[in-house]
Design a protein around this motif. Structure first.
Motif, PDB file in Angstrom:
ATOM      1  N   ILE A   1       0.823  -1.210   0.000  1.00  0.00           N
ATOM      2  CA  ILE A   1       0.000   0.000   0.000  1.00  0.00           C
ATOM      3  C   ILE A   1       0.862   1.268   0.000  1.00  0.00           C
ATOM      4  CG2 ILE A   1      -0.214   0.130   2.515  1.00  0.00           C
ATOM      5  CD1 ILE A   1      -2.975   0.873  -0.094  1.00  0.00           C
ATOM      6  N   ILE A   2       2.067   1.171   0.563  1.00  0.00           N
ATOM      7  CA  ILE A   2       2.953   2.346   0.621  1.00  0.00           C
ATOM      8  C   ILE A   2       3.509   2.714  -0.748  1.00  0.00           C
ATOM      9  CG2 ILE A   2       3.639   2.003   3.025  1.00  0.00           C
ATOM     10  CD1 ILE A   2       6.145   0.627   2.059  1.00  0.00           C
ATOM     11  N   THR A   3       3.338   1.827  -1.736  1.00  0.00           N
ATOM     12  CA  THR A   3       3.858   2.144  -3.070  1.00  0.00           C
ATOM     13  C   THR A   3       2.857   2.931  -3.915  1.00  0.00           C
ATOM     14  OG1 THR A   3       3.035   0.086  -4.095  1.00  0.00           O
ATOM     15  CG2 THR A   3       5.220   0.027  -3.042  1.00  0.00           C
ATOM     16  N   VAL A   4       1.606   3.020  -3.460  1.00  0.00           N
ATOM     17  CA  VAL A   4       0.585   3.719  -4.259  1.00  0.00           C
ATOM     18  C   VAL A   4       0.951   5.190  -4.485  1.00  0.00           C
ATOM     19  CG1 VAL A   4      -1.839   4.440  -4.339  1.00  0.00           C
ATOM     20  CG2 VAL A   4      -1.237   2.108  -3.636  1.00  0.00           C
ATOM     21  N   PRO A   5       1.365   5.950  -3.452  1.00  0.00           N
ATOM     22  CA  PRO A   5       1.777   7.343  -3.708  1.00  0.00           C
ATOM     23  C   PRO A   5       2.945   7.434  -4.689  1.00  0.00           C
ATOM     24  CG  PRO A   5       1.441   6.988  -1.369  1.00  0.00           C
ATOM     25  CD  PRO A   5       1.413   5.638  -2.011  1.00  0.00           C
TER      26      PRO A   5
END
Length: 297
Positions: A238-242
């Motif tokens: 989820i931290i890769t979405v930005p």
């Protein structure tokens, strides 16, 4: 003097043959490695070797399609102000018989690859058949031409999954399709913006506003489906979405302000922020999936 000229001519032909294979475009075959990362198999030496072999075979296949495309377009390229100088066949640096000899060599590599990764090579054969259809028919059909390019990226991911015998999330496939549609639409936009309708006949069927809408829709879809893939299959990412969002923003900046995008590979390699975004995304994915990889190993 005669020996020196002959040596220079041979070196120029060798350089032309290498350029004919378009090695910079091999970056696209990195999509083959996506299943290796997302399946958590990247600590398994056997899986790594199979993925790398499949990626290299895809490099041979994509180079073969470029040779066929350049041979088919040689007369049209000779009339183009840029391609007549940059493409070895159109510029006369490489002859058609030399190109055919290189093509036969690449086909030989693929035959050899069949004995190593038969299932993956079946996907590669489908990719080559699709590109043959693109070279002679589909690239002249508006909208179909963009989807044909995009499906080539989906086949890369599928080949990587087939080599590892791992399932691939449907979200990953649709995300790859949308991202590839975005890149293809931007490519057509920049061709139309920079060269008008002279570069490709199919560009006569497009307008800047139309391909802009295609690109915007595809970019939105890529972000949406990637987010859904992450939340449903790999919540660790989820931290890769930005980071993905930043990458899309940066790519649009490169297109609008730096006049890149006609070649996605050139745009990636020429912009350090875009390149660093991809490197960071790969690194974070590997770090987040490390426990999964250790469990699989």
């Amino acid at each position: 003097m005669h020996d020196t000229l002959a040596r220079r001519s041979s070196l120029a032909q060798l350089a032309g043959l290498i350029k004919l294979m378009r090695p910079k475009q091999w970056v696209k075959n990195g999509f083959v490695l996506a299943p290796l990362i997302f399946s958590g198999e990247f600590l398994n030496s056997h899986s790594i070797s199979r993925s790398i072999v499949t990626a290299l075979l895809f490099c041979a296949a994509s180079s073969a399609t470029y040779i066929i495309n350049d041979t088919a377009d040689i007369e049209r390229d000779r009339l183009h102000p840029t391609k007549s100088k940059k493409r070895p066949l159109a510029a006369g640096i490489v002859t058609v018989p030399m190109a055919m000899g290189l093509l036969a060599l690449l086909y030989g590599v693929l035959v050899w690859g069949w004995f190593l990764e038969p299932k993956a090579v079946q996907v590669i054969v489908a990719y080559m058949a699709l590109n043959l259809a693109y070279t002679f028919v589909l690239k002249h059909q508006p909208v179909i031409d963009i989807f044909t390019i995009a499906i080539g990226f989906v086949l890369r991911v599928y080949a990587g999954a087939t080599a590892l015998a791992v399932p691939v999330s449907s979200w990953m496939f649709v995300t790859t399709l949308c991202l590839a549609l975005f890149l293809a639409a931007v490519k057509r936009r920049q061709e139309l913006h920079q060269s008008g309708t002279e570069g490709r006949k199919v560009l006569e069927q497009y307008s800047l506003s139309l391909v802009d809408r295609y690109a915007e829709m595809s970019a939105t879809g890529a972000l949406l489906f990637y987010s859904m893939f992450v939340m449903s299959a790999r919540p660790q990412l989820i931290i890769t979405v930005p980071l993905v969002l930043f990458g899309l923003f940066r790519y649009w900046y490169v297109v609008e302000k730096l006049q890149g995008g006609e070649s996605p590979t050139d745009a990636l390699l020429a912009d350090w922020q875009l390149l660093m975004t991809v490197v960071l995304w790969i690194g974070i994915c590997a770090w987040a999936l490390w426990p999964v990889a250790r469990g699989a190993a």
